[in-house]
Scaffold this active site. Structure first.
Site, PDB file in Angstrom:
ATOM      1  N   GLN A  64       0.824  -1.207   0.000  1.00 58.68           N
ATOM      2  CA  GLN A  64       0.000   0.000   0.000  1.00 58.68           C
ATOM      3  C   GLN A  64       0.860   1.260   0.000  1.00 58.68           C
ATOM      4  O   GLN A  64       1.702   1.456   0.882  1.00 58.68           O
ATOM      5  CB  GLN A  64      -0.911   0.000   1.217  1.00 58.68           C
ATOM      6  CG  GLN A  64      -1.953  -1.116   1.195  1.00 58.68           C
ATOM      7  CD  GLN A  64      -2.683  -1.235   2.505  1.00 58.68           C
ATOM      8  OE1 GLN A  64      -2.109  -1.665   3.499  1.00 58.68           O
ATOM      9  NE2 GLN A  64      -3.957  -0.874   2.531  1.00 58.68           N
ATOM     10  N   TRP A  68     -14.975  -4.143  -0.497  1.00 54.60           N
ATOM     11  CA  TRP A  68     -14.118  -3.971   0.671  1.00 54.60           C
ATOM     12  C   TRP A  68     -14.964  -4.001   1.947  1.00 54.60           C
ATOM     13  O   TRP A  68     -14.580  -4.595   2.941  1.00 54.60           O
ATOM     14  CB  TRP A  68     -13.349  -2.646   0.546  1.00 54.60           C
ATOM     15  CG  TRP A  68     -12.455  -2.334   1.697  1.00 54.60           C
ATOM     16  CD1 TRP A  68     -11.771  -3.226   2.476  1.00 54.60           C
ATOM     17  CD2 TRP A  68     -12.114  -1.038   2.196  1.00 54.60           C
ATOM     18  NE1 TRP A  68     -11.038  -2.565   3.434  1.00 54.60           N
ATOM     19  CE2 TRP A  68     -11.235  -1.226   3.280  1.00 54.60           C
ATOM     20  CE3 TRP A  68     -12.478   0.250   1.826  1.00 54.60           C
ATOM     21  CZ2 TRP A  68     -10.712  -0.155   4.009  1.00 54.60           C
ATOM     22  CZ3 TRP A  68     -11.951   1.319   2.541  1.00 54.60           C
ATOM     23  CH2 TRP A  68     -11.069   1.120   3.621  1.00 54.60           C
ATOM     24  N   ASP A  88      -6.621  -2.543  -5.776  1.00 54.89           N
ATOM     25  CA  ASP A  88      -7.512  -1.637  -5.026  1.00 54.89           C
ATOM     26  C   ASP A  88      -7.118  -0.176  -5.231  1.00 54.89           C
ATOM     27  O   ASP A  88      -7.099   0.608  -4.274  1.00 54.89           O
ATOM     28  CB  ASP A  88      -7.475  -1.966  -3.526  1.00 54.89           C
ATOM     29  CG  ASP A  88      -7.861  -3.407  -3.233  1.00 54.89           C
ATOM     30  OD1 ASP A  88      -8.601  -3.996  -4.033  1.00 54.89           O
ATOM     31  OD2 ASP A  88      -7.419  -3.946  -2.201  1.00 54.89           O
ATOM     32  N   ARG A 131     -13.951  -5.072  -6.020  1.00 58.32           N
ATOM     33  CA  ARG A 131     -14.381  -6.066  -5.042  1.00 58.32           C
ATOM     34  C   ARG A 131     -14.961  -5.348  -3.818  1.00 58.32           C
ATOM     35  O   ARG A 131     -14.629  -4.181  -3.562  1.00 58.32           O
ATOM     36  CB  ARG A 131     -13.221  -6.976  -4.643  1.00 58.32           C
ATOM     37  CG  ARG A 131     -11.963  -6.259  -4.128  1.00 58.32           C
ATOM     38  CD  ARG A 131     -10.897  -7.260  -3.748  1.00 58.32           C
ATOM     39  NE  ARG A 131      -9.656  -6.635  -3.308  1.00 58.32           N
ATOM     40  CZ  ARG A 131      -8.673  -7.295  -2.693  1.00 58.32           C
ATOM     41  NH1 ARG A 131      -8.795  -8.585  -2.440  1.00 58.32           N
ATOM     42  NH2 ARG A 131      -7.566  -6.662  -2.333  1.00 58.32           N
ATOM     43  N   GLN A 174      -0.403  -0.057  -5.667  1.00 62.26           N
ATOM     44  CA  GLN A 174      -1.488  -0.453  -4.772  1.00 62.26           C
ATOM     45  C   GLN A 174      -1.997   0.751  -3.987  1.00 62.26           C
ATOM     46  O   GLN A 174      -1.209   1.501  -3.409  1.00 62.26           O
ATOM     47  CB  GLN A 174      -1.019  -1.547  -3.800  1.00 62.26           C
ATOM     48  CG  GLN A 174      -2.135  -2.060  -2.891  1.00 62.26           C
ATOM     49  CD  GLN A 174      -1.717  -3.270  -2.073  1.00 62.26           C
ATOM     50  OE1 GLN A 174      -0.695  -3.903  -2.334  1.00 62.26           O
ATOM     51  NE2 GLN A 174      -2.519  -3.620  -1.082  1.00 62.26           N
ATOM     52  N   ASP A 175      -3.331   0.937  -3.990  1.00 60.79           N
ATOM     53  CA  ASP A 175      -3.987   2.008  -3.213  1.00 60.79           C
ATOM     54  C   ASP A 175      -3.634   3.408  -3.702  1.00 60.79           C
ATOM     55  O   ASP A 175      -3.548   4.357  -2.921  1.00 60.79           O
ATOM     56  CB  ASP A 175      -3.636   1.896  -1.717  1.00 60.79           C
ATOM     57  CG  ASP A 175      -4.325   0.725  -1.050  1.00 60.79           C
ATOM     58  OD1 ASP A 175      -4.973  -0.058  -1.759  1.00 60.79           O
ATOM     59  OD2 ASP A 175      -4.225   0.589   0.178  1.00 60.79           O
TER      60      ASP A 175
END
Length: 529
Positions: A321, A435, A365, A433, A343-344
């Protein structure tokens, strides 16, 4: 229009009468609290508060619930502070610091809501947004603590669950009023921007960066007032009059992490163009910090505008992240910006946010959070992840069915980034997805390249959570990856065919954009059709 207003008045009259008649009885508190999702804490705090609550109208009941939630939030903050000295590890201290800030923000938004309700100076949409944000902050603390292995922080702070339930109760009550306010959207006309964007702000965005009259200029070559962006932001935060304040950042690579505080409202940062003005950092959770602390740019002040800037996090896919941009700015606009990470990448944390003509790069994500966010005419570019790692474009964090939050991707493009294009057949890529339990994401009128798995949507860590309670919708998309024939067979998945259902996620309906975006000057489309 007249019939709509009459219908609205009649509905509200019946709703108000129900409360008024019941409140005259000795069991009025029980009756009112029984209409909420969590009647037990409602009854307890109503009857044990030092206030002499005697609600005789649903609007008064709503104010009382906010007052009680605020009192509980203050107790939550105090209890959390007592545990601070007990933490010795870096991770514990980081989570503790993050959670205290989040609790401060919860108190700020509950205070803001209560004061505005007393002054009658906020809309129902404002109220729902600020309450949603107050709840999101508490849930973010809990999620981060559990994710980073320090869940004992939230288990020790027992009051937080009470606060969440009290806020959830107010969201439900205000949500009933909001449903009655359907006529308001019919009065909104199509603009180049949402109506909360002022004529002055629209004009600013129509000018070339070099033509904008900036309050401060940042330049690495010494031709400006400062050489770092944060130095200019700090000066802006000390101004007494919080009118629009413009910082121009000339071309260059600015290696720094910037933060715009809650009290620094109406700030605009304008660069010289994508790839020319770059604010870059390389922090990640691998350093023992929380995701929000990794953000290259963190924005909390309301009415923030960024234009022609690249926000970048260079931590890379191997460091997990690593946030490029975190925004919790209400009524914020990002126009012609590039948000780059893995990521993130984009933490659309909370409140109402609008992205137009932006590029967002990432892997896992990489568009996430619990804001009410619309991405319009944007290009979403999926990068190459670690070997065996699936790409997830969105991870939405709606935790309560009455929160007015979600991610709406409209009239945009979902494509493979240059590094991913030659190998995308070797990886799994999904639109998103769930969370959290009530996650909400829609993709509408968007070009979807063939890189997206035919299932479209993925489970969260092989759990079926959210498959019944979330909302994932697709409407009139096109491209090799847009077919809905092979999509997941979840109750949560919807192939939207009704334009009225699609328009629930438009700039007008989802962001109440007609009331604020026109002031900004950013071009936008008010509806979906």
């Amino acid at each position: 229009m007249t019939s709509i207003i009459v219908k609205l008045f009649f509905s509200l009259y019946l709703f108000s009468s129900l409360f008024s008649i019941s409140s005259s009885s000795s069991s009025s508190i029980d009756f009112l609290c029984n209409q909420t999702p969590h009647p037990k804490p409602c009854k307890y705090h109503m009857s044990h508060s030092y206030h002499r609550f005697r609600p005789n109208h649903p609007s008064e009941f709503k104010k009382m619930l906010v007052q009680l939630a605020l009192e509980q939030a203050q107790a939550m903050h105090k209890e959390a502070q007592e545990y601070g000295p007990k933490y010795v590890t870096k991770m514990h201290k980081c989570v503790f610091s993050d959670c205290l800030k989040l609790y401060d923000k919860t108190i700020f938004h509950l205070n803001r809501t209560l004061q505005s309700l007393h002054k009658n100076s906020c809309s129902l949409s404002d109220t729902q947004t600020w309450l949603s944000t107050a709840l999101t902050n508490i849930e973010t603390c809990r999620s981060v603590a559990l994710q980073l292995g320090v869940g004992e922080f939230t288990s020790q702070n027992n009051v937080s669950d009470n606060v969440k339930k009290m806020i959830s109760n107010v969201l439900a009550v205000n949500g009933k009023f909001l449903k009655q306010d359907s006529y308001a959207e019919e009065e909104i006309k199509a603009h180049g921007f949402p109506s909360w964007f002022s004529w002055h702000d629209r004009r600013l965005l129509s000018l070339k960066p070099s033509s904008v009259k900036a309050n401060l200029v940042v330049a690495q070559d010494g031709t400006g007032h400062f050489k770092t962006v944060q130095a200019a932001i700090d000066v802006a935060s000390r101004r007494k009059l919080k009118t629009r304040f413009v910082i121009r950042v000339k071309k260059g690579i600015y290696e720094e992490n910037i933060e715009v505080g809650t009290d620094n409202e109406n700030l605009m940062i304008i660069g010289d163009g994508l790839g020319l003005t770059i604010i870059t950092g390389g922090k990640s959770v691998k350093e023992g910090i929380t995701p929000s602390m990794s953000a290259t740019a963190g924005v909390d002040g309301a009415n923030f505008i960024a234009q022609d800037i690249t926000f970048r996090n260079t931590a890379g896919p191997e460091n997990g992240q690593a946030v490029a941009l975190r925004s919790a700015s209400d009524l914020s606009v990002f126009y012609r910006c590039s948000i780059e990470g893995y990521q993130d990448t984009l933490m659309a944390d909370s409140q109402r946010q609008f992205y137009r003509d932006c590029r967002i790069f990432g892997t896992v994500d990489f568009i996430w959070g619990n804001a009410a966010v619309v991405l319009q005419n944007c290009t979403i570019l999926v990068r190459k992840p670690l070997q065996g790692q699936p790409n997830m474009i969105t991870a939405q964090g709606r935790d309560d069915p009455f929160q007015n939050t979600g991610i709406a991707i409209i009239s945009s493009q979902i494509r493979a980034a240059p590094d991913f294009r030659p190998v995308y057949h070797s990886f799994e890529t999904y639109l998103g997805r769930p969370w959290h339990q009530y996650a909400r994401v829609v993709v509408m009128k968007t070009y979807i390249e063939g890189l997206v798995n035919p299932l479209g949507w993925s489970r969260w860590d092989n759990s079926a959570a959210g498959e019944n309670t979330s909302y994932f919708g697709e409407y009139m998309n096109y491209g090799a990856g847009s077919s809905t024939k092979g999509r997941v067979q979840w109750p949560a998945f919807h192939v939207i065919t009704n334009p009225n259902e699609a328009n629930q996620f438009s700039v007008a309906s989802f962001l109440a954009g007609g009331t604020w975006l026109p002031r900004t000057g950013v071009p936008f489309t008010i509806g979906v059709n």
